[in-house]
Design an enzyme around this catalytic site. Structure first.
Site, PDB file in Angstrom:
ATOM      1  N   SER A 148       0.844  -1.201   0.000  1.00  0.00           N
ATOM      2  CA  SER A 148       0.000   0.000   0.000  1.00  0.00           C
ATOM      3  C   SER A 148       0.880   1.252   0.000  1.00  0.00           C
ATOM      4  O   SER A 148       1.654   1.442  -0.946  1.00  0.00           O
ATOM      5  CB  SER A 148      -0.954  -0.052   1.195  1.00  0.00           C
ATOM      6  OG  SER A 148      -1.977   0.898   1.053  1.00  0.00           O
ATOM      7  N   ASP A 224     -10.262  -5.420  -2.893  1.00  0.00           N
ATOM      8  CA  ASP A 224      -9.620  -4.382  -2.083  1.00  0.00           C
ATOM      9  C   ASP A 224     -10.468  -3.107  -2.138  1.00  0.00           C
ATOM     10  O   ASP A 224     -10.662  -2.526  -3.209  1.00  0.00           O
ATOM     11  CB  ASP A 224      -8.218  -4.135  -2.663  1.00  0.00           C
ATOM     12  CG  ASP A 224      -7.380  -3.186  -1.838  1.00  0.00           C
ATOM     13  OD1 ASP A 224      -7.933  -2.245  -1.243  1.00  0.00           O
ATOM     14  OD2 ASP A 224      -6.150  -3.386  -1.811  1.00  0.00           O
ATOM     15  N   HIS A 257      -7.393  -5.913   1.240  1.00  0.00           N
ATOM     16  CA  HIS A 257      -6.201  -5.088   1.473  1.00  0.00           C
ATOM     17  C   HIS A 257      -5.419  -5.532   2.709  1.00  0.00           C
ATOM     18  O   HIS A 257      -4.432  -4.888   3.070  1.00  0.00           O
ATOM     19  CB  HIS A 257      -6.652  -3.629   1.639  1.00  0.00           C
ATOM     20  CG  HIS A 257      -5.580  -2.598   1.406  1.00  0.00           C
ATOM     21  ND1 HIS A 257      -4.969  -2.424   0.180  1.00  0.00           N
ATOM     22  CD2 HIS A 257      -4.985  -1.693   2.229  1.00  0.00           C
ATOM     23  CE1 HIS A 257      -4.065  -1.452   0.257  1.00  0.00           C
ATOM     24  NE2 HIS A 257      -4.038  -1.006   1.498  1.00  0.00           N
TER      25      HIS A 257
END
Lengths: 279, 279
Positions: A148, A224, A257
């Site tokens: 991320s 996600d 995620h």
């Protein structure tokens, strides 16, 4: 560069350590973790850097990342830094996506951030020296990955330092902070309104400006929640295609995620780096 | 037996879920986690129970246990219950080793514990019915393992229910609570001073009293701070030897009591159970 050992635990035929040191880059104490697989006396192992995402410290991937079995199998040292400076003297705001836990791997130029928020210098200059001086690593064989915000970090640090890294990969990276709310907030806050200064911290802009990678592995979960608004994987696909960068960008059906996703593909990434980090 | 889904995450080619239900055994809400690997429609998978140690909930092993890759590889459902009843109505004390987080897998008979602290009935009677009714499991193929207090739980639940479990293993178990401070406090508190009533909750006493296992795998860290005073692995070795139970009890050099240890040998345990849980 005195290193304080916070903890060591034997794990997966190696040693998982957590360490603390006084950072001159950030002007604060900094904590990071290192996993060192068992090895022959005098042997120097390749090193894989892992940059973490928003809100994380070194601890998240250290506890949940499931990298140790693969690193022990391939003989790879795994280093996990923190995501920002810490401490009472460090300015902060009430937000999960800016300041503490959200350093975005930049050297801030705006006040009040410029004094301590220097994660680019920390990751690119200082911590490699600390790791080289204290662990059995071959600094000629380095790879980098992250998740991320840390995927953004891995891509941009890798693109800016092609001589340092033989291999770059990422899990659900923010591929273009200039084009998403997280990135606009962070780069605007740390660097000010001149977007030209942001381009050194945007993987797609770096590629457009001529930076290259010999290859790239990216995994992204299709479920996600941040994919459409923040991560925008397709922009990286397009940038790599236009630049001729051979990128393997995999959309993983149903994954989100979280570390449940990261840990599922960690062994793949470690093996991919290992192949490129052979002597 | 309505099951509330707290969360599901796709992970390691399967689904990691967390669930909540109203337990009649404990008279409280209870939370547990289940990992179900991808499988053919209608297929029923063997199930491995994991009982956690002092202070833990379902979350510790779910986040740090590194069981999913192995369970997906072998096609095994992994169930992780909580370690005690929870909630404001449940009596508690200021201690890490008694009451909440420390149910010791007993049915308490002493006040004020007897109403809610019924983890034996919960693990032996109620939760298997909930799991059988809601997940794709073959209840003719069950194994059980656990860590520390949960290793004690796995051993004693396994020894008392030989028809239910084909395979029993443990990580750093409390092998004889009648002979260590943790166990004396817990069994005395939950069951009262009559030590004859404690024998059903002591693996070594159960073996001495005639209970048997077809085999046993135990891993114990040599650097475990609790080994000498609380765990006393040698008592289990002696009990198995005297009873002719073929036990593989491995002292793992340098490993401690943490999930860094458990996760290192989790894949071994899953494979060991898988071998015994084949159709």
């Amino acid at each position: 560069m005195t290193l304080e050992t916070v903890s060591t635990n034997r794990s997966h035929n190696g040693t998982q350590g957590v360490y603390n040191h006084a950072s001159s880059a950030t002007g604060t104490a900094m904590t990071f973790s290192v996993f060192v697989p068992d090895h022959e006396p005098g042997e120097q192992l390749p090193v894989l850097w892992y940059l973490s995402g928003l809100t994380c410290t070194h601890a998240n991937v250290t506890e949940k990342g499931e990298y140790r079995a693969a690193c022990a199998q391939h003989g790879i040292v795994f280093v996990a830094p923190d995501t920002s400076p810490r401490g009472e003297d460090v300015p902060d705001v009430e937000a999960y996506d800016f300041a503490k836990g959200a350093g975005f791997y930049v050297d801030a130029t705006e006040q009040p951030w410029a004094e301590h928020y220097r994660m680019r210098s920390y990751i690119e200059q200082e911590l490699p020296q600390v790791v080289a001086a204290n662990f059995p690593v071959d600094m000629a064989r380095q790879g980098i990955t992250g998740h991320s915000m840390g995927g953004h970090g891995a891509l941009t640090v890798g693109l800016r330092n092609p001589a340092r890294f033989r291999s770059v990969s990422a899990f659900s990276p923010i591929v273009s902070p200039m084009n998403c709310p997280w990135g606009e907030k962070a780069l605007g806050g740390y660097l000010g309104p001149d977007r030209a200064a942001w381009r050194a911290y945007d993987a797609c802009a770096l590629i457009a400006d001529g930076a290259r990678l010999p290859g790239l592995l990216v995994d992204q979960g299709s479920a996600d929640n941040f994919l459409a608004e923040q991560l925008k994987t397709h922009l990286l696909e397009e940038a790599c295609k236009a630049a001729g960068i051979p990128a393997t960008i995999r959309m993983q059906e149903g994954y989100d995620h979280s570390y449940y996703f990261i840990s599922s593909f960690m062994a793949d990434h470690v093996a991919w780096h290992a192949e490129r980090l052979k002597p």
